[in-house]
Design a protein around this motif. Sequence first.
Motif, PDB file in Angstrom:
ATOM      1  N   GLU A 187       0.150 -12.119  -7.021  1.00 39.19           N
ATOM      2  CA  GLU A 187      -0.092 -11.306  -5.735  1.00 39.19           C
ATOM      3  C   GLU A 187      -0.101  -9.830  -6.247  1.00 39.19           C
ATOM      4  N   ALA A 188       0.941  -9.634  -6.906  1.00 38.23           N
ATOM      5  CA  ALA A 188       1.225  -8.359  -7.486  1.00 38.23           C
ATOM      6  C   ALA A 188       0.089  -7.770  -8.271  1.00 38.23           C
ATOM      7  N   ALA A 189      -0.388  -8.567  -9.060  1.00 39.17           N
ATOM      8  CA  ALA A 189      -1.504  -8.249  -9.965  1.00 39.17           C
ATOM      9  C   ALA A 189      -2.562  -8.029  -9.281  1.00 39.17           C
ATOM     10  N   GLU A 190      -3.023  -8.842  -8.333  1.00 42.34           N
ATOM     11  CA  GLU A 190      -4.188  -8.968  -7.400  1.00 42.34           C
ATOM     12  C   GLU A 190      -4.332  -7.631  -6.581  1.00 42.34           C
ATOM     13  N   ASN A 191      -2.847  -7.261  -6.217  1.00 39.58           N
ATOM     14  CA  ASN A 191      -2.848  -6.340  -5.268  1.00 39.58           C
ATOM     15  C   ASN A 191      -3.059  -4.933  -6.081  1.00 39.58           C
ATOM     16  N   LEU A 192      -2.840  -4.872  -7.203  1.00 37.23           N
ATOM     17  CA  LEU A 192      -3.146  -3.772  -8.157  1.00 37.23           C
ATOM     18  C   LEU A 192      -4.664  -3.713  -8.688  1.00 37.23           C
ATOM     19  N   GLY A 193      -5.183  -4.498  -8.126  1.00 33.84           N
ATOM     20  CA  GLY A 193      -6.640  -4.551  -8.470  1.00 33.84           C
ATOM     21  C   GLY A 193      -7.207  -5.611  -9.580  1.00 33.84           C
ATOM     22  N   GLN A 198      -8.245 -11.347 -15.242  1.00 31.83           N
ATOM     23  CA  GLN A 198      -7.217 -10.115 -15.874  1.00 31.83           C
ATOM     24  C   GLN A 198      -5.912 -10.667 -15.710  1.00 31.83           C
ATOM     25  N   TYR A 199      -5.634 -11.157 -14.492  1.00 28.77           N
ATOM     26  CA  TYR A 199      -4.211 -11.720 -14.251  1.00 28.77           C
ATOM     27  C   TYR A 199      -3.738 -12.708 -15.325  1.00 28.77           C
ATOM     28  N   TRP A 200      -4.461 -13.505 -15.593  1.00 31.14           N
ATOM     29  CA  TRP A 200      -4.385 -14.649 -16.687  1.00 31.14           C
ATOM     30  C   TRP A 200      -4.388 -14.127 -18.014  1.00 31.14           C
TER      31      TRP A 200
END
Lengths: 290, 271, 294
Positions: A187-193, A198-200
């Motif tokens: 969620e933090a990664a998603e929240n930062l765009g 990219q998260y993986w």
Amino acid sequence: MATTISTAPRRHFSWVWLGLTPFFLFAILFILLPSTSLFIDSFRDGQGNFTLANITGLTQSPIPESYWLSIRISAVTAIFGGILGFLLAYSRASGNLPRWLYPVTLTFAAVASNFAGVTLAFAFVNTLGRTGFVTAVLKGLGLDIYGFGFNLYSFLGLSLTYMYFQFPLMLLIMVPAIEGLKKEWREAAENLGASTFQYWLRVGFPLLLPSILATMLLLFGNAFGAYATAFALTGGRLNLITIQIGAQMRGDVLHNVNLGYAMALGMVLIMAVSLVGYTYLQRISERWLR
Amino acid sequence: MRKVAWVAWIIYIFGILYFVLPLFGTFIFSLQKSRGVLSLSAYQSAFADPKFLETFLFSNVMAVCTIIVSLLLVVPTAYWVQLRVPSWRPAVEFVTLLPFVIPAIVLVFGLIKTFGRPVTIFGVPVFPALTTSALSTDFLLVMAYVVLSLPYMYRAVDNGLRAMDVRVLTEAAQSLGAGWGTILWRIIIPNLRSALLSGALLTFAIVVGELTIATFLARPAFGPYLALLGNHKAYEPAALTIISFALTWLAMGLIDLVTRGSKRGPLTGAH
Amino acid sequence: MAFLELTNVRKVFPNAQTPAVEDFNLNVNAGEFVSFLGPSGCGKTTTLRMIAGFETATSGSIVMDGRDITPIRPNQRNIGMVFQSYALFPNMNVADNIGFGLKVGGKSKPEIKERVGEMLALIKLEELGNRYPYQLSGGQQQRVALARAIAIRPQLLLLDEPLSALDAKIRLSLRNEIRSIQRQLGITTVYVTHDQEEALSLSDRVVVMNRGLIEQVGPPFEIYNFPTTEFVASFVGTLNLLKVKVIDPATGAIQVDGQTFFTGRPLVNHAAGETAQIALRPGIVQSRQHGARR
């Protein structure tokens, strides 16, 4: 077992370690003593005199080739088994599969990772052997794999067989590892765009990497020490180091038992190196995923 | 998202095929003993061999002995480490990892070397040779199997102990007047039941079909029998493969059942 | 027009008996600091997660800066969020954590470096850029998480119980730091907490929630001194509830135990002679010598 405990004094804390005596006695007798005696006799000749001949003897054909074959087959099955097992665990975590499949997958993996040895060899003979089920089906479809030079009793054949217990073991260990990734990181990664990819790429996979590599080392050791499957499948046709040691014990070849001890010592050293690597990577992983 | 779902399915189907095809191939093969028709005659013939029953029984007895010795060794140790000597944990865990470093073939080599003749300390014999009689060799076999199962058994029991508050339970029992025997037998073990059972079943799965150690100790176990059978028969080994697969499945299914809801233990053995 | 407008927002989780959030209407002005205050399970975090995009509202709309953000994915919203558990990436050092949003946003290396430097200065951790999260204290970790959320220059900052995992002393100092950074940047902020002291001391306005519903919205002074519902009165601060008789609603005259008092403001919705309940903050009760007049 109760007696062991009750003989340990209750108040004299300096003596409480006595409760561990049976365990360490067992370990000394049946683990330490056999391995140190192999170690010592690796440096002795038949008369009990000190020699390095057994160690230098390890460089003589076909022993280095045997080590190399064992290492290659273990590495190949660890890497490919690791990749397949990880992909399965990842697919499972992606959440796009029917619900009943989730618990079933883990039971499947537990069964398959324990299904090794003689029975596994038989199963593969019946599948990819000359008259095996899959061989016949493929032949019926116009694909004669033996015509293409495939042979079950070869490097490729044994690798495919080992894969049967390698990838489920990877799956079994990776499932809890992936589940150990905190929802908040995603969620933090998603929240930062960040996109899912990219998260993986930057968070999920790097976090799992130590655990992936550690488990691959475990798979390596798993295949490296395997004897029963290879023996039942190929007899003596593939010169794995375990097969060589077995032959030494049987007295089939050379008949130099001390050389056999040195070969066993070499195996233990390679296994120890991989276990040290495993422990190191595991420690990083625990620090991150705590 | 659709694309991901497709890829997940393809990987899964590949994995399932890899798992199922060898079993299916073996199963089909095991039914073909009588020419032209599918029948169970390979199973009948396999069971009819007195050697089968003999070796299978022998391996099961060995498995039960291994489980008993392993539990007697591991449960008090893990409990004691958890409760009184946590500083010894790294040492104990190190020992339980050693079997990973020593492959079965090396272990049996070392055991034969060490116990194939009388064990002496500074020339004083303390142990007779263990490979001389069937009974003492069986003892050695069981000890070797305990070594093989040690990492799995220890982790299963340790996980089980960590899942409950051993110290509080022990102190509560002590404050109510219980002795050590009562505490272990009436408090700790009942709470460990699922951990013990899964450790035991896993050990069973490792031991029953084991080949390497049984072969080199020359004991009439199921693994060597099966390997020998494979040399001169075709359909019966396939039938017995299916049987032992079913047994492995049963053991893992039972572990699944007893550990349901709790954290998963290590579900795999050595090869 | 308000910067953030939540209109009739409702959230029902699958298989849930009652809605997690219902009838949620709130306008937040640009630069305002608003807290959602309530006991656990009151729907405050769910509302915050709907603003961030991690939960989808069952119905209603969320408009930010004149644009309906309900259909926008969380990674496109340009909202910064700070999590209760910090959620720092353990595989990256402090500088990489702070620069993560800029990196995935395709910013250039020098640009990232400069912004990370600014952020480290803002949270006064200039020396710790190379440390890893596990080498930091809880308070330091949460400051890094704050810097990471602010680094992307979000239009809105969300904080989900950011202090509840920290011990009391650090909680107080970090609370002041959060407020001063927020003032300095003038960033619109929504802050979720179950700690009334935090909410009252930090916010421009407090939204008190209970069982998925808004109980009261107002500045801290009003929430504390003039609660409109019994829940707000009892949840915010300690108090004594007394049965009173209304004497004259226009002047605020009430009677307790035969003695007359004045509430200081007119009592709407009450008629003379009616029995009512007053909430008395212990802090305002003073004892005087007998005979002295109030």
